[in-house]
Motif scaffolding. Structure first.
Motif, PDB file in Angstrom:
ATOM      1  N   ASP A 105      22.223  25.858  48.587  1.00 31.24           N
ATOM      2  CA  ASP A 105      21.751  24.786  49.294  1.00 31.24           C
ATOM      3  C   ASP A 105      22.545  23.448  49.029  1.00 31.24           C
ATOM      4  N   PHE A 106      23.681  23.624  48.377  1.00 30.23           N
ATOM      5  CA  PHE A 106      24.572  22.596  48.131  1.00 30.23           C
ATOM      6  C   PHE A 106      26.038  22.947  48.667  1.00 30.23           C
ATOM      7  N   TYR A 107      26.518  24.096  48.754  1.00 31.98           N
ATOM      8  CA  TYR A 107      27.598  24.519  49.194  1.00 31.98           C
ATOM      9  C   TYR A 107      27.891  25.832  49.582  1.00 31.98           C
ATOM     10  N   GLU A 108      28.840  26.184  50.617  1.00 29.60           N
ATOM     11  CA  GLU A 108      29.135  27.506  51.041  1.00 29.60           C
ATOM     12  C   GLU A 108      30.193  28.434  49.948  1.00 29.60           C
ATOM     13  N   LEU A 109      29.829  29.512  49.680  1.00 27.39           N
ATOM     14  CA  LEU A 109      30.462  30.338  48.673  1.00 27.39           C
ATOM     15  C   LEU A 109      31.255  31.291  49.492  1.00 27.39           C
ATOM     16  N   LYS A 110      32.566  31.450  49.385  1.00 29.95           N
ATOM     17  CA  LYS A 110      33.417  32.323  50.118  1.00 29.95           C
ATOM     18  C   LYS A 110      34.258  33.169  48.982  1.00 29.95           C
ATOM     19  N   GLN A 111      33.957  34.645  48.948  1.00 28.19           N
ATOM     20  CA  GLN A 111      34.920  35.497  48.259  1.00 28.19           C
ATOM     21  C   GLN A 111      36.194  35.770  48.698  1.00 28.19           C
ATOM     22  N   LEU A 112      37.145  35.260  47.911  1.00 25.15           N
ATOM     23  CA  LEU A 112      38.485  35.356  48.205  1.00 25.15           C
ATOM     24  C   LEU A 112      39.150  37.059  48.234  1.00 25.15           C
ATOM     25  N   ASP A 113      39.947  37.188  49.337  1.00 23.29           N
ATOM     26  CA  ASP A 113      40.504  38.578  49.227  1.00 23.29           C
ATOM     27  C   ASP A 113      41.967  38.388  50.149  1.00 23.29           C
ATOM     28  N   PRO A 114      43.043  38.393  49.369  1.00 26.40           N
ATOM     29  CA  PRO A 114      42.759  38.890  47.759  1.00 26.40           C
ATOM     30  C   PRO A 114      42.270  37.773  46.903  1.00 26.40           C
ATOM     31  N   GLY A 115      41.730  38.205  45.789  1.00 22.66           N
ATOM     32  CA  GLY A 115      41.372  37.452  44.928  1.00 22.66           C
ATOM     33  C   GLY A 115      42.339  36.489  44.376  1.00 22.66           C
ATOM     34  N   PHE A 116      43.512  36.973  44.157  1.00 20.85           N
ATOM     35  CA  PHE A 116      44.658  36.172  43.597  1.00 20.85           C
ATOM     36  C   PHE A 116      45.805  37.080  43.877  1.00 20.85           C
ATOM     37  N   THR A 117      47.090  36.379  43.849  1.00 21.12           N
ATOM     38  CA  THR A 117      48.351  37.177  43.872  1.00 21.12           C
ATOM     39  C   THR A 117      49.209  36.861  42.657  1.00 21.12           C
ATOM     40  N   VAL A 118      49.986  37.635  42.096  1.00 21.93           N
ATOM     41  CA  VAL A 118      50.913  37.450  41.050  1.00 21.93           C
ATOM     42  C   VAL A 118      52.272  37.846  41.522  1.00 21.93           C
ATOM     43  N   VAL A 119      52.953  36.956  41.202  1.00 15.03           N
ATOM     44  CA  VAL A 119      54.612  37.325  41.556  1.00 15.03           C
ATOM     45  C   VAL A 119      55.026  37.425  40.620  1.00 15.03           C
ATOM     46  N   PHE A 120      55.935  38.843  40.610  1.00 16.56           N
ATOM     47  CA  PHE A 120      56.732  39.085  39.496  1.00 16.56           C
ATOM     48  C   PHE A 120      58.512  38.943  39.970  1.00 16.56           C
ATOM     49  N   GLY A 121      58.676  38.767  41.013  1.00 18.73           N
ATOM     50  CA  GLY A 121      59.753  38.605  41.733  1.00 18.73           C
ATOM     51  C   GLY A 121      59.668  38.714  43.229  1.00 18.73           C
ATOM     52  N   LYS A 122      60.667  38.261  44.014  1.00 20.46           N
ATOM     53  CA  LYS A 122      60.562  37.977  45.281  1.00 20.46           C
ATOM     54  C   LYS A 122      60.209  38.945  46.202  1.00 20.46           C
ATOM     55  N   SER A 123      60.491  40.149  45.658  1.00 19.18           N
ATOM     56  CA  SER A 123      60.035  41.600  46.415  1.00 19.18           C
ATOM     57  C   SER A 123      58.903  42.163  45.614  1.00 19.18           C
ATOM     58  N   ASP A 124      58.568  41.470  44.305  1.00 24.43           N
ATOM     59  CA  ASP A 124      57.834  42.268  43.335  1.00 24.43           C
ATOM     60  C   ASP A 124      56.539  41.396  43.330  1.00 24.43           C
ATOM     61  N   VAL A 125      55.393  41.875  44.309  1.00 23.63           N
ATOM     62  CA  VAL A 125      54.144  41.030  44.460  1.00 23.63           C
ATOM     63  C   VAL A 125      53.092  41.977  44.316  1.00 23.63           C
ATOM     64  N   LEU A 126      52.091  41.426  43.585  1.00 23.89           N
ATOM     65  CA  LEU A 126      50.924  42.239  43.465  1.00 23.89           C
ATOM     66  C   LEU A 126      49.799  41.280  44.168  1.00 23.89           C
ATOM     67  N   ASN A 127      49.240  41.707  45.403  1.00 20.76           N
ATOM     68  CA  ASN A 127      48.002  41.302  45.895  1.00 20.76           C
ATOM     69  C   ASN A 127      46.663  41.846  45.378  1.00 20.76           C
ATOM     70  N   ILE A 128      46.034  41.307  44.485  1.00 14.68           N
ATOM     71  CA  ILE A 128      44.614  41.627  43.676  1.00 14.68           C
ATOM     72  C   ILE A 128      43.540  41.713  44.866  1.00 14.68           C
ATOM     73  N   PRO A 129      43.075  42.935  45.236  1.00 19.03           N
ATOM     74  CA  PRO A 129      42.158  43.037  46.574  1.00 19.03           C
ATOM     75  C   PRO A 129      40.641  42.803  45.982  1.00 19.03           C
ATOM     76  N   ALA A 130      39.930  42.259  46.789  1.00 20.37           N
ATOM     77  CA  ALA A 130      38.648  41.911  46.394  1.00 20.37           C
ATOM     78  C   ALA A 130      37.646  43.373  46.175  1.00 20.37           C
ATOM     79  N   ASP A 131      38.129  44.280  47.110  1.00 22.70           N
ATOM     80  CA  ASP A 131      37.433  45.709  47.047  1.00 22.70           C
ATOM     81  C   ASP A 131      38.022  46.615  45.778  1.00 22.70           C
ATOM     82  N   TYR A 132      36.820  47.241  45.055  1.00 24.63           N
ATOM     83  CA  TYR A 132      37.342  47.727  43.714  1.00 24.63           C
ATOM     84  C   TYR A 132      38.282  49.074  43.954  1.00 24.63           C
ATOM     85  N   ALA A 133      37.652  50.054  45.095  1.00 26.13           N
ATOM     86  CA  ALA A 133      38.656  51.160  45.207  1.00 26.13           C
ATOM     87  C   ALA A 133      39.769  50.843  45.736  1.00 26.13           C
ATOM     88  N   ALA A 134      40.224  49.674  46.380  1.00 27.79           N
ATOM     89  CA  ALA A 134      41.567  49.091  46.648  1.00 27.79           C
ATOM     90  C   ALA A 134      42.339  48.868  45.457  1.00 27.79           C
TER      91      ALA A 134
END
Length: 505
Positions: free
Chosen positions: A90-119
């Motif tokens: 009633d007050f705002y539109e909610l959107k699920q993020l996919d990826p939920g978030f990204t973790v950078v461990f290095g320039k070529s070492d990146v984890l995109n955390i998927p919204a889908d649990y199997a993924a």
């Protein structure tokens, strides 16, 4: 104007007058429940805008959320609005993020955390053989803690150990792992340092070294990895706006630019609340402002729960160095939430909690809501919120802010491949001194009280003033703890206690 949809049939015959100090999530929550119960409620906010740390700042076509940016535990928000006959939608539109978030461990070492649990399981397995099964087991335990925590623990006021004399809690006490270290718990399941860091980051941001945090808080991993990361279109200011509308529909009156200067106590009760505009009589008060400030500045020593020495001994959650940036070009490589963990997590945590100093090589977080929402930046631009956790109470100077801005931007530009500094058309910094000035924040903390074992449940600062019977506290320095969902729940819990007092006084 929004009309109230839910009227409480236990409205007292004689309405009492209540003051709420502060209009953050806990203050708005408390005000709404008090008004729904039939009381006359006035909210006093020291700043010009409603929302506390969740205020928004609109500058040069950009809309910045000044504080919280992670929307976890969506059912807590939904339950709040449901209690008044509304839905969050009633007050705002909610959107699920996919990826939920990204973790950078290095320039070529990146984890995109998927919204889908199997993924997500596949991602874990690709990093460490057997970790998909371990993740399932870890989250099954975390799900139990989450359900028990949300249904049994967080709604308790923490006034007595007897509150926990519940058979389900007693028989499940070992499964809750209150006395087990979070750090040890995570390492039972995972060996790869990237997976360990991924699991430990929520507790770092909410206020303690992982080894000093109870494993109970793996419930945060369940919230983030299983329930998902969401975004309210228009930003967290839309959530605040929705809660304010609920309050106003029930008759709450807001007084902005009205810091409370003193609380007049007589015969063990607050009788008057003073501001620069004068004094007003009240039957009860909820303090959603900084607990330490209320005690040390608004009350006489004889009416305080705790001494200055008590507060000095508390483990306080981090402060933050924040940059709000408007950038006049797109940055393709950034996602909505990106965590830069391309440095030593343990070292940064130590330099927050054990050996307070400006960090040697900091971790930091970048929120880019313009990836999900065209309304928060001009067309073709990006809206950036950059946050570096920092020890509370530390020295804060413009020179240090500038130094760390350059340090962070060097790493951010190296990762994105974009010369961001030359494209900035709006910039504002925010740090320890600003938290103190704007929120009277103890030691300039950003998140409240650390979630350590000795600061859990009834060991947190009391939600009730023990000497002033009509004064109750709410927010992230009391139960249930730091974070937006706990603050909403805290407001409900404190309002319930004050309603009980008003109905029986």
């Amino acid at each position: 104007m929004l009309k109230p949809k839910h009227i409480d049939h236990t409205i007292p015959v004689k309405k009492s007058s209540v003051a709420v100090i502060g209009s953050g999530f806990s203050g708005l929550s408390a005000a709404a429940y008090l008004a729904k119960a039939g009381h006359r409620v006035n909210v006093y906010e020291k700043n010009i805008e409603i929302g506390g740390r969740s205020r928004q700042m609109v500058e040069e076509g950009y809309t910045f959320d000044m504080g919280p940016s992670w929307y976890w535990m969506p059912e807590v928000f939904e339950n709040f609005f449901n209690d008044f006959g509304y839905k969050a939608s009633d007050f705002y539109e909610l959107k699920q993020l996919d990826p939920g978030f990204t973790v950078v461990f290095g320039k070529s070492d990146v984890l995109n955390i998927p919204a889908d649990y199997a993924a997500l399981e596949s991602l874990f397995e690709s990093i460490e053989h057997g970790s998909a099964v371990q993740l399932k087991l870890f989250l099954e335990e975390a799900a139990y803690k989450y359900r028990t925590g949300m249904n049994k623990l967080v709604h308790k006021p923490g006034l007595s150990l007897l509150e926990f004399a519940d058979w389900d809690l007693i028989k499940g006490v070992f499964r809750l792992q209150v006395f087990t270290s979070f750090s040890k718990h995570v390492r039972r399941f995972f060996k790869d340092p990237r997976l360990i860091t991924l699991m430990e980051f929520p507790v770092l941001f909410l206020g303690a070294m992982p080894q000093d945090t109870p494993a109970l808080y793996s419930l945060m991993n369940y919230a983030g990895l299983k329930l998902g990361t969401w975004y309210p279109k228009g930003g967290f200011g839309k959530v605040i706006e929705g809660m304010q509308k609920v309050c106003e529909a029930h008759g709450v009156v807001f007084h902005t630019n009205s810091p409370v200067s003193h609380l007049q106590v007589a015969n063990g009760k607050i009788e008057k609340v003073g501001t620069k505009h004068g004094e007003d009589d009240y039957d009860g008060v909820i303090a959603s402002a900084d607990y330490h400030h209320v005690e040390q500045q608004l009350l006489d020593e004889a009416n305080r729960n705790y001494s200055a020495d008590y507060w000095e001994k508390r483990v306080i959650a981090p402060s933050s160095l924040i940059f709000y940036l408007g950038v006049n070009r797109k940055i393709e490589k950034l996602e909505h939430h990106t965590l830069f963990f391309d440095a030593d997590l343990k070292l940064h945590a130590t330099e927050i909690y054990k050996d307070p100093k400006w960090p040697t090589k900091p971790l930091f977080y970048v929120c880019c809501p313009s990836k999900s929402d065209d309304s928060v930046a001009p067309d073709g631009h990006e809206n950036l919120f950059i946050l570096m956790p920092l020890a509370p109470g530390i020295q804060d100077t413009e020179a240090l802010r500038a130094e760390y801005f350059e340090l962070i931007m060097e790493r951010l530009e190296a990762y994105t491949g974009v010369p961001i500094r030359t494209a900035i058309d709006y910039k504002k910094s925010y740090c320890v001194n600003d938290f103190k000035t704007d929120y009277n924040s103890f030691k300039g903390n950003a998140y409240g009280l650390a979630n350590t074992l000795m600061q859990t449940a009834h060991l947190k600062p009391s939600i009730k003033n023990k000497k002033v019977k009509n004064l109750f506290y709410t927010g992230q320095l009391t139960v249930p703890g730091p974070g937006v969902p706990p603050s909403i729940i805290s407001g409900k819990v404190s309002s319930k206690l004050l309603i009980q007092y008003l109905n029986h006084k």
